[in-house]
Design a protein around this motif. Structure first.
Motif, PDB file in Angstrom:
ATOM      1  N   TYR A 185       0.832  -1.208   0.000  1.00 10.66           N
ATOM      2  CA  TYR A 185       0.000   0.000   0.000  1.00 10.66           C
ATOM      3  C   TYR A 185       0.867   1.259   0.000  1.00 10.66           C
ATOM      4  O   TYR A 185       0.535   2.252  -0.657  1.00 10.66           O
ATOM      5  N   TRP A 186       1.956   1.220   0.743  1.00 10.55           N
ATOM      6  CA  TRP A 186       2.877   2.362   0.798  1.00 10.55           C
ATOM      7  C   TRP A 186       3.437   2.661  -0.589  1.00 10.55           C
ATOM      8  O   TRP A 186       3.495   3.818  -1.013  1.00 10.55           O
ATOM      9  N   GLU A 187       3.860   1.628  -1.301  1.00  6.07           N
ATOM     10  CA  GLU A 187       4.451   1.836  -2.621  1.00  6.07           C
ATOM     11  C   GLU A 187       3.394   2.168  -3.668  1.00  6.07           C
ATOM     12  O   GLU A 187       3.657   2.955  -4.582  1.00  6.07           O
ATOM     13  N   LEU A 188       2.219   1.573  -3.564  1.00  6.36           N
ATOM     14  CA  LEU A 188       1.151   1.913  -4.499  1.00  6.36           C
ATOM     15  C   LEU A 188       0.751   3.380  -4.355  1.00  6.36           C
ATOM     16  O   LEU A 188       0.454   4.053  -5.351  1.00  6.36           O
ATOM     17  N   SER A 189       0.752   3.872  -3.146  1.00  8.90           N
ATOM     18  CA  SER A 189       0.335   5.244  -2.882  1.00  8.90           C
ATOM     19  C   SER A 189       1.421   6.256  -3.204  1.00  8.90           C
ATOM     20  O   SER A 189       1.143   7.461  -3.201  1.00  8.90           O
ATOM     21  N   LYS A 190       2.652   5.789  -3.472  1.00 11.10           N
ATOM     22  CA  LYS A 190       3.790   6.705  -3.632  1.00 11.10           C
ATOM     23  C   LYS A 190       3.793   7.683  -2.457  1.00 11.10           C
ATOM     24  O   LYS A 190       3.654   8.899  -2.609  1.00 11.10           O
ATOM     25  N   ALA A 191       3.956   7.123  -1.281  1.00 12.19           N
ATOM     26  CA  ALA A 191       3.704   7.855  -0.041  1.00 12.19           C
ATOM     27  C   ALA A 191       4.527   9.133   0.069  1.00 12.19           C
ATOM     28  O   ALA A 191       4.034  10.154   0.557  1.00 12.19           O
ATOM     29  N   ARG A 192       5.768   9.110  -0.387  1.00 14.44           N
ATOM     30  CA  ARG A 192       6.596  10.321  -0.277  1.00 14.44           C
ATOM     31  C   ARG A 192       6.040  11.439  -1.149  1.00 14.44           C
ATOM     32  O   ARG A 192       5.958  12.595  -0.723  1.00 14.44           O
ATOM     33  N   LEU A 193       5.669  11.098  -2.377  1.00  7.99           N
ATOM     34  CA  LEU A 193       5.063  12.094  -3.259  1.00  7.99           C
ATOM     35  C   LEU A 193       3.724  12.567  -2.700  1.00  7.99           C
ATOM     36  O   LEU A 193       3.400  13.766  -2.752  1.00  7.99           O
ATOM     37  N   SER A 194       2.949  11.644  -2.148  1.00  8.35           N
ATOM     38  CA  SER A 194       1.657  12.022  -1.579  1.00  8.35           C
ATOM     39  C   SER A 194       1.825  12.944  -0.378  1.00  8.35           C
ATOM     40  O   SER A 194       1.030  13.870  -0.178  1.00  8.35           O
ATOM     41  N   MET A 195       2.862  12.738   0.418  1.00 14.05           N
ATOM     42  CA  MET A 195       3.091  13.615   1.558  1.00 14.05           C
ATOM     43  C   MET A 195       3.502  15.017   1.112  1.00 14.05           C
ATOM     44  O   MET A 195       3.175  16.010   1.777  1.00 14.05           O
ATOM     45  N   LEU A 196       4.203  15.119  -0.022  1.00 18.44           N
ATOM     46  CA  LEU A 196       4.507  16.439  -0.573  1.00 18.44           C
ATOM     47  C   LEU A 196       3.225  17.144  -1.011  1.00 18.44           C
ATOM     48  O   LEU A 196       3.055  18.356  -0.789  1.00 18.44           O
TER      49      LEU A 196
END
Length: 424
Positions: A95-106
């Motif tokens: 789920y973390w990688e599917l969401s691209k969590a770092r980009l999503s947090m930006l």
């Protein structure tokens, strides 16, 4: 009495023989029995001696058996707990990688900045800010997941994406679709119920624009970069709408900065990853520009478009005059790296421009938050301006502030005329 003594001696001899067996694991309680018989017994009557000895042996054996059973049960439970924990970690990672969590947090950071700017002189509602950031995170996670679902075959051909959950087979497509659907619907419902419908509508529109317009355009035309820039510019507008319930000219300053910032950012990335993009079948501008001169010119032009934004923010009363200086220095710094890349189009120069773009955005947003002016101060400035006009009626009338697009000179399409907002 004599025959009872002989029975005890025979039983003790058997215990001694059993303890001397080569494999004591066959009799797991033999050591305990040996320990019991090795104790020196007090002088008691011959009638009570065998009864006490036999009773102790039996109780210790039952206790050992119960302990072994409990240990086996505990081990089985712990193994099951470890298996469930491992499965949870696996899907959490997917789920973390599917969401691209770092980009999503930006994206969440830009939305939160827009929310704080949109509060004006009112106190910041921390529950509202949290709801806005959480809803933005869910929408961004859903959009990024849908993007990877549509690009499985493309990602499997690129070195930097072939190990993602879907190309590597770590998660199934129906599972990813369910995750994206639940995340997107939950984010939209959260924004609609806890903020307002305008913010929820902007979030839903951005999800559709990213997943169903930008994603297929990546394989059709280089204009996808400019469409993606529009997608990146909407989150701060979403945050402003969530805080104020409306959209004004001031709300467009940070989205305009994000729009222009993404062009040099993505041009540098496209130049660095041109081989991967070619292998994946993406139609990036860098693939049609072998020398890199065209993408360097586009990046440099959009850096200069960001220079007036600090003055516009001050002219419209959003920030103090200090932000003009800081914003100008910051945009000139990233423009210098773009100019260096324009003169010498190497991977090293492109990487410097990329790193400068990563530094630009958080510093620019921090400056906006640090130097923002409340609505009370804006009203005071307006009243002072009105008094000065009454005292000096012959003074030239100040031109009405213009929206940022007037300074853009048709950024994505240089062949179009620049829009005019001047009144005759």
């Amino acid at each position: 009495m004599m025959w009872r003594t002989s029975v005890v001696s025979r039983f003790s001899s058997r215990i001694s023989v059993s303890s001397s067996l080569p494999n004591p694991r066959l009799i797991p309680w033999s050591r305990e029995l040996c320990a019991v018989n090795s104790f020196s017994q007090p002088p008691v009557s011959s009638e009570s001696t065998p009864k006490l000895g036999i009773t102790g042996v039996r109780s210790d054996a039952n206790q050992v058996f119960a302990t072994a059973t409990a240990a086996a049960t505990t081990g089985e439970i712990s193994s099951r707990v470890a298996a469930v924990a491992g499965l949870g970690h696996h899907y959490a990672r997917c789920y973390w990688e599917l969401s691209k969590a770092r980009l999503s947090m930006l994206v969440v950071a830009t939305s939160g900045t827009g929310y704080i700017l949109g509060t004006g002189n009112a106190a910041i509602s921390f529950p509202g800010l949290c709801y806005t950031c959480a809803g933005t995170m869910m929408i961004a996670a859903s959009a990024n997941s849908l993007n990877q679902i549509f690009e499985i075959s493309n990602d499997s051909k690129m070195k930097r994406t072939m190990l993602r959950p879907l190309p590597s087979g770590r998660i199934s497509v129906p599972h990813a679709v369910a995750w994206a659907t639940i995340a997107g619907a939950s984010g939209a419902c959260l924004l609609a119920s806890k903020t307002n419908m305008l913010a929820a509508g902007l979030a839903s529109a951005n999800l559709v624009l990213y997943a169903f317009v930008y994603t297929p355009l990546k394989q059709l035309h280089p204009i996808n970069t400019w469409v993606g820039a529009v997608v990146g510019a909407i989150p701060p507008l979403l945050g402003w709408a969530a805080a104020s319930g409306q959209i004004s000219f001031n709300s467009m300053i940070l989205p305009a900065a994000l729009y222009f910032w993404q062009i040099p950012h993505f041009m540098a990335l496209a130049h660095l990853c041109r081989n991967d993009y070619a292998a994946g079948g993406y139609k990036m501008l860098s693939l049609f520009d072998p020398s890199g001169k065209r993408i360097a010119a586009v990046a440099l032009r959009n850096c200069f478009y960001m220079v007036p934004l600090g003055f516009i923010a001050y002219d419209w009363g959003l920030t103090s005059s200090w932000f003009c200086i800081e914003s100008s220095l910051l945009t000139l710094a990233i423009a210098a790296t773009a100019f260096s890349f324009y003169r010498d189009r190497t991977m090293q120069k492109a990487r410097k421009m990329f790193h400068a773009s990563l530094l630009f955005l958080p510093v620019f947003m921090s400056g906006l938050l640090l130097h923002r002016v409340s609505n009370d101060n804006q009203q005071q400035l307006v009243e002072e301006a009105g008094l000065s006009n009454e005292v000096k009626p012959l003074r030239r009338k100040k031109r009405v502030a213009q929206p940022p697009v007037a300074y853009a000179s048709a950024a994505p399409f240089p062949f179009l005329p620049a829009p005019s907002f001047y009144s005759p």
